[in-house]
Write a protein that holds these residues in place. Structure first.
Motif, short mmCIF file in Angstrom:
data_model
loop_
_atom_site.label_atom_id
_atom_site.label_comp_id
_atom_site.label_asym_id
_atom_site.label_seq_id
_atom_site.Cartn_x
_atom_site.Cartn_y
_atom_site.Cartn_z
N GLY A 25 -5.70 25.37 -20.52
CA GLY A 25 -6.01 26.72 -20.06
C GLY A 25 -7.47 26.94 -19.76
N VAL A 26 -8.07 26.08 -18.97
CA VAL A 26 -9.51 26.18 -18.65
C VAL A 26 -9.71 27.21 -17.54
N SER A 27 -10.61 28.17 -17.79
CA SER A 27 -10.90 29.22 -16.81
C SER A 27 -12.40 29.48 -16.76
N PHE A 28 -12.98 29.39 -15.56
CA PHE A 28 -14.34 29.85 -15.33
C PHE A 28 -14.62 29.83 -13.83
N ASP A 29 -15.66 30.55 -13.43
CA ASP A 29 -16.09 30.63 -12.04
C ASP A 29 -17.49 30.05 -11.91
N ILE A 30 -17.78 29.48 -10.74
CA ILE A 30 -19.12 29.01 -10.40
C ILE A 30 -19.56 29.76 -9.15
N PRO A 31 -20.57 30.62 -9.25
CA PRO A 31 -21.00 31.40 -8.08
C PRO A 31 -21.61 30.50 -7.01
N GLN A 32 -21.61 30.99 -5.78
CA GLN A 32 -22.22 30.26 -4.69
C GLN A 32 -23.72 30.07 -4.97
N GLY A 33 -24.21 28.86 -4.72
CA GLY A 33 -25.63 28.57 -4.89
C GLY A 33 -26.04 28.17 -6.29
N GLU A 34 -25.10 28.08 -7.22
CA GLU A 34 -25.44 27.72 -8.59
C GLU A 34 -25.45 26.20 -8.76
N PHE A 35 -26.30 25.73 -9.64
CA PHE A 35 -26.31 24.33 -10.09
C PHE A 35 -25.69 24.35 -11.49
N PHE A 36 -24.46 23.87 -11.61
CA PHE A 36 -23.67 24.03 -12.82
C PHE A 36 -23.44 22.68 -13.47
N GLY A 37 -23.61 22.61 -14.77
CA GLY A 37 -23.37 21.38 -15.51
C GLY A 37 -22.10 21.48 -16.34
N LEU A 38 -21.24 20.47 -16.21
CA LEU A 38 -20.01 20.38 -17.00
C LEU A 38 -20.15 19.20 -17.95
N LEU A 39 -20.26 19.49 -19.23
CA LEU A 39 -20.54 18.47 -20.23
C LEU A 39 -19.38 18.33 -21.21
N GLY A 40 -19.35 17.18 -21.85
CA GLY A 40 -18.34 16.94 -22.87
C GLY A 40 -18.29 15.46 -23.21
N PRO A 41 -17.77 15.12 -24.37
CA PRO A 41 -17.64 13.70 -24.74
C PRO A 41 -16.59 13.01 -23.88
N ASN A 42 -16.55 11.69 -23.96
CA ASN A 42 -15.52 10.94 -23.24
C ASN A 42 -14.13 11.43 -23.65
N GLY A 43 -13.27 11.63 -22.65
CA GLY A 43 -11.92 12.10 -22.94
C GLY A 43 -11.78 13.60 -23.09
N ALA A 44 -12.86 14.35 -22.81
CA ALA A 44 -12.81 15.81 -22.98
C ALA A 44 -12.03 16.50 -21.87
N GLY A 45 -11.90 15.83 -20.70
CA GLY A 45 -11.16 16.44 -19.59
C GLY A 45 -12.00 16.73 -18.37
N LYS A 46 -13.25 16.28 -18.35
CA LYS A 46 -14.16 16.58 -17.22
C LYS A 46 -13.64 15.97 -15.91
N THR A 47 -13.37 14.68 -15.92
CA THR A 47 -12.92 14.01 -14.70
C THR A 47 -11.53 14.50 -14.30
N THR A 48 -10.68 14.83 -15.25
CA THR A 48 -9.37 15.39 -14.92
C THR A 48 -9.53 16.71 -14.18
N LEU A 49 -10.44 17.55 -14.64
CA LEU A 49 -10.67 18.84 -13.98
C LEU A 49 -11.20 18.65 -12.57
N ILE A 50 -12.12 17.70 -12.40
CA ILE A 50 -12.67 17.42 -11.07
C ILE A 50 -11.60 16.82 -10.17
N SER A 51 -10.75 15.96 -10.70
CA SER A 51 -9.67 15.37 -9.90
C SER A 51 -8.71 16.43 -9.40
N ILE A 52 -8.45 17.43 -10.22
CA ILE A 52 -7.61 18.54 -9.79
C ILE A 52 -8.29 19.33 -8.67
N LEU A 53 -9.60 19.56 -8.83
CA LEU A 53 -10.36 20.29 -7.81
C LEU A 53 -10.36 19.54 -6.48
N ALA A 54 -10.46 18.21 -6.55
CA ALA A 54 -10.54 17.38 -5.35
C ALA A 54 -9.17 17.06 -4.76
#
Length: 315
Positions: A25-54
């Protein structure tokens, strides 16, 4: 309109008869023009979230949008607005660097793109490799080409998934100089990295994932202020007293211990002297993003740091 929107995104896998929750249930917005960092340990779900976005993976629930375009229902518009630099080195061994970028331009229907390709090659230090076959490039050079491929259609949203993992200092400096310029010109950037000093220096806001859940979402300055500790840093070859060792972060010879004020710093130094610990390169400074990250991952961060907040347009 937000550049990127995640609405209650979930991802589950069947793992031998049991359900594995990669995103919860991950929810958040990134406004236009922002430089946003997504951090977490290995296996936290970062690449999964990006794969869904892509569009490389399908969410089990929820919705992901790029510039208001649903990545599943309006996938063509969502893909055109997005440029993704993946972790893995993926390349076609039969083409030169310039041919690779021309072909990538064609995927997005961009014609007569050589002026922008030349600018990319120049800014990423690839001009002298423009006619080289991709097989002839080093790993670092291949990664530069991946960055150029992601940017060749001038996407308004740039996603960088561990772009500097295992690369040399020159590439890191070249890449960040160019990406920071694009961000100043209005491009939105989403970065995942394990180099927390990069995130601290570049990102307006930071989100942190842990076991598929968003556990922090704040402006970088707010996160740093939430851990108002003074950090005592030094090197030693001697064993620390057990009480200090239990609260220290030790990396090889480097020791870091948090202190709340100058009085506690004096007490720590007195304990080290009493234990006859010989210390070198003593520094006293503020906590950095790595300290904040570890505190939150260990469940020690402030309540405000762990509670997601609404998006703010960067100042």
């Amino acid at each position: 309109m937000s550049a990127i929107t995640f609405q209650n995104v979930t991802k589950t896998y069947d793992a031998g008869g049991r359900t594995l929750h990669a995103l919860k249930g991950v929810s958040f917005d990134i406004p236009q023009g922002e430089f946003f960092g997504l951090l977490g340990p290995n296996g936290a779900g970062k690449t999964t979230l990006i794969s869904i976005l892509a569009g490389l993976s399908r969410a089990s629930g929820g919705q992901a949008l790029v510039h208001g375009h649903d990545v599943r229902r309006d996938y063509q518009a969502a893909r055109r607005a997005l440029g993704v630099v993946p972790q893995e080195l993926v390349f076609d061994p039969f083409f030169s660097v310039r041919e690779t970028l021309r072909i990538q331009s064609g995927y997005f229907g961009v014609r007569r793109n050589d002026d922008w390709i030349d600018e990319l090659l120049d800014n990423l230090g690839l001009l002298d490799k423009a006619d080289a076959n991709m097989r002839q490039l080093s790993g670092g050079m291949k990664r530069r080409v991946l960055v150029a491929q992601a940017l060749v259609h001038k996407p308004p949203v740039i996603v960088l998934d561990e772009p500097t993992a295992g690369v040399d200092v020159e590439l890191r400096q070249t890449l960040w100089h160019f990406i920071a310029r694009l961000n100043r010109e209005g491009h939105t950037v989403l970065l995942t990295t394990h180099y927390l000093e990069e995130a601290e220096a570049l990102c307006h806001r930071i989100g942190m994932l842990k076991q598929g859940e968003l556990v922090a979402l704040e402006r970088t300055s707010t996160l740093l202020a939430s851990t108002a500790h003074t950090m005592l840093r030094f090197k030693t070859d001697d064993a620390l007293p057990l009480v200090l060792a239990a609260r220290a972060r030790i990396t090889g010879r480097v020791v870091q211990i948090a202190a709340h004020d100058a009085t506690e710093v004096e007490q720590l130094l007195a304990e080290l002297r009493q234990a006859q610990c010989r210390i070198e390169d003593l520094e006293i400074g503020r906590a950095d993003l790595e300290d904040v990250f570890l505190a939150i991952m260990q469940g020690q961060g402030s309540a405000s740091a762990r509670s997601p907040v609404t998006a703010e347009v960067p100042a």
